[in-house]
Scaffold this motif. Structure first.
Motif, short mmCIF file in Angstrom:
data_model
loop_
_atom_site.label_atom_id
_atom_site.label_comp_id
_atom_site.label_asym_id
_atom_site.label_seq_id
_atom_site.Cartn_x
_atom_site.Cartn_y
_atom_site.Cartn_z
N TYR A 30 2.46 -3.42 1.11
CA TYR A 30 3.07 -3.80 -0.21
C TYR A 30 4.06 -4.64 -0.15
O TYR A 30 4.10 -5.63 -1.24
CB TYR A 30 3.76 -2.22 -0.61
N MET B 119 0.20 -7.31 -6.80
CA MET B 119 0.86 -6.64 -7.97
C MET B 119 1.04 -7.48 -9.15
O MET B 119 0.88 -6.91 -10.06
CB MET B 119 2.16 -5.83 -7.26
N HIS C 222 11.29 -5.39 -4.27
CA HIS C 222 10.99 -4.32 -3.81
C HIS C 222 12.26 -3.67 -3.03
O HIS C 222 13.11 -4.55 -2.92
CB HIS C 222 9.60 -4.23 -2.78
N ARG D 158 8.01 -2.79 -9.86
CA ARG D 158 7.73 -3.01 -8.46
C ARG D 158 8.82 -2.56 -7.68
O ARG D 158 8.61 -1.87 -6.41
CB ARG D 158 7.82 -4.66 -8.34
N SER E 111 8.10 0.59 -5.07
CA SER E 111 8.51 0.62 -3.63
C SER E 111 9.30 1.72 -3.14
O SER E 111 9.23 2.33 -2.18
CB SER E 111 9.27 -0.70 -3.34
N ILE F 111 6.43 4.42 -2.61
CA ILE F 111 5.77 4.30 -1.13
C ILE F 111 6.91 4.45 -0.03
O ILE F 111 6.26 4.96 0.90
CB ILE F 111 5.33 2.83 -1.10
N ASN G 253 -2.06 1.38 -3.96
CA ASN G 253 -1.49 0.31 -2.92
C ASN G 253 -2.27 0.97 -1.63
O ASN G 253 -2.66 0.41 -0.93
CB ASN G 253 -0.19 0.22 -2.71
N TYR H 266 -4.66 -1.08 0.80
CA TYR H 266 -4.61 -1.18 2.31
C TYR H 266 -5.49 -0.81 3.11
O TYR H 266 -5.69 -1.44 4.26
CB TYR H 266 -3.08 -0.19 2.63
#
Length: 492
Positions: A88, A95, A116, A151, A155, A158, A467, A471
């Protein structure tokens, strides 16, 4: 006639200056912000569904890699492959492409472009205060404020997953981050322009606020981070990156991460001709254009130092593959050093979707964006252009290396510390947007309840899932050889 013409010109300039100012009252601008919710309701920010024609994330990474040093792309992909979180970090373009298909109120700010949670941290102001702020601006450009918020929130989500927090914990921390942004923006909308401009988060204030709200262990950890940041300066860089050879400082070779120019000259068979005088001349050439972008007093300061050594140095995750140099300079004595980083600036990921920057030089775009966003920026920020091996001119920006920079290790962060970090990051992002956009309209649009907080937290969960899928696609591309894997021979 000349005097009359001068007076007319002065009046014209004065009128144009006032015409450029929004004549609406703060209350009218807040009301207009609230009206924008009719066309773009707050709850629409929760939406994320990948469109059928969504670009392939691997194809986007390939397109971004075309302008980078090809030998370093495997290293970039290796760093991105460590986890969904590091992927990410390196996927700002992916993004941005997706955010281009999400609702926006139409209010623009000087966006970070890559907001992020890892890009918030500590650094030293010119007054040697340790402050907390955004610390990465490679992607900064004018753009929708919502993109930065989403964003950042994603983050945080995540990061929570990476740390093994459950869904309830992740939702609470992500909402806290967005709420902090919303409440800070409401506060900034009650303040005067200068008051907003001067607002900042220094470390002493942060430590005082959180002293009675955290555990003793976390207080000690915070103090350790601050102490480490304060010690991270040119003297530290000299100790870590150089050695003394024949009475002169030399950057230690550590390929492919650090490659001194003298080693590159040796590979070309010119080692015997590459003298200390050549090194100093090369540094002067590299910094000549940069010095012209500095205020006169800073220009004179830099001119007091002489170049000692220069090397290529790989940095970051998403930045790997862009060209970056470090320059070691010596001043009045053997322990008076300045270490500069000269970092390539390419097109912002936002520019593909929000239009070209007003600055034709990407180094200038980064520097002016940073100065607009940050409370206090590196006093030696500047920009220059240098040729690549083919002779094509590339844009760069220049800053001090490790100027009191410090970050929180997100691989070991606990729930309480991530809460604090998410909260101050939300405040900091709101401050950046309040300085560079219409804080009254944004505050009016956000309203006073938690509708936006809930919506963005829901978006963050959905996009974190996206994401993870991206990935998996990325890792498959590495396994299939669609993207090059890193190996020492290829990287060198």
């Amino acid at each position: 006639m000349g005097r009359i013409r001068s007076i007319e010109l002065a009046r014209e300039l004065l009128r144009s200056a006032f015409d450029a100012t929004d004549a609406r009252t703060p209350e009218e601008r807040k009301a207009h912000g609230a009206e924008l919710r009719e066309n773009v309701p707050l709850n629409t920010h929760a939406l994320w569904n990948a469109p059928e024609d969504r670009p392939d994330p691997v194809a986007l990474l390939k397109s971004q890699g075309e302008s980078r040093v090809q030998a370093l792309l495997p290293l970039r992909y290796e760093r991105m492959s460590a986890s969904a979180f590091t992927f990410y970090r390196g996927g700002a373009l992916i993004m941005a492409s997706d955010l281009n298909n999400t609702p926006s109120s139409g209010i623009e700010v000087q966006a970070c472009g890559d907001a992020h949670i890892s890009n918030f941290g500590l650094f030293s102001s010119p007054e040697r205060r340790t402050v907390f702020d955004i610390n990465d601006f490679d992607e900064t450009a004018r753009g929708p404020w919502e993109w930065d918020v989403k964003r950042l929130a994603t983050s945080v989500e995540i990061c929570c997953r990476d740390r093994g927090f459950d869904k309830k914990q992740a939702k609470r921390i992500t909402r806290l981050c967005v709420r902090s942004y919303r409440e800070a923006m409401a506060q900034f909308a009650q303040m005067g322009h200068l008051e907003v401009w001067y607002a900042h988060l220094d470390v002493d204030t942060l430590m005082g606020v959180f002293a009675d709200k955290t555990t003793k262990a976390n207080r000690k950890q915070a103090e350790k981070i601050v102490s480490k940041a304060k010690a991270k300066n040119s003297a530290r860089a000299i100790m870590k990156l150089t050695e003394v050879v024949d009475g002169e400082l030399r950057i230690v070779s550590d390929p492919p991460i650090v490659v001194p120019m003298r080693d590159m000259a040796a590979k070309e068979g010119r080692n015997g001709d590459f003298t200390a005088e050549d090194m100093e001349k090369l540094v002067r050439l590299a910094l000549a254009g940069y010095r012209r972008t500095l205020p006169l007093d800073k220009r004179r300061l830099v001119q007091l130092y002489r170049g000692v050594d220069i090397a290529h140095k790989v940095v970051g995750v998403g930045s790997v593959g862009t060209r970056a140099l470090i320059v070691v300079m010596q001043g009045a004595s053997s322990d008076d050093h300045l270490v500069l980083q000269i970092k390539e600036a390419q097109e912002s990921v936002l520019e593909r979707f929000c239009g070209k920057s007003e600055f034709s030089h990407h180094g200038e775009r980064v520097v002016e964006g940073q100065r607009a966003i940050q409370t206090a920026s590196d006093m030696l920020l500047g920009w220059c252009s240098l040729p690549d091996p083919s002779g094509k001119m590339k844009d760069y920006y220049v800053r001090q290396l490790w100027d009191g920079k410090g970050s929180i290790d997100l691989t070991v962060i606990d729930e309480e510390r991530l809460e604090r970090l998410a909260s101050v990051a939300g405040w900091t992002l709101a401050h950046a947007h309040a300085r560079t956009g219409d804080r009254f309209e944004i505050a009016g649009y956000l309203g006073e309840d938690d509708t936006f907080d809930k919506a963005v937290a829901k978006f963050a969960r959905a996009y974190a899932n996206q994401n993870e899928a991206d990935y998996a696609r990325f890792m498959q591309a590495l396994d299939d050889g669609e993207l090059p894997r890193n190996d020492a021979e290829n990287a060198e």
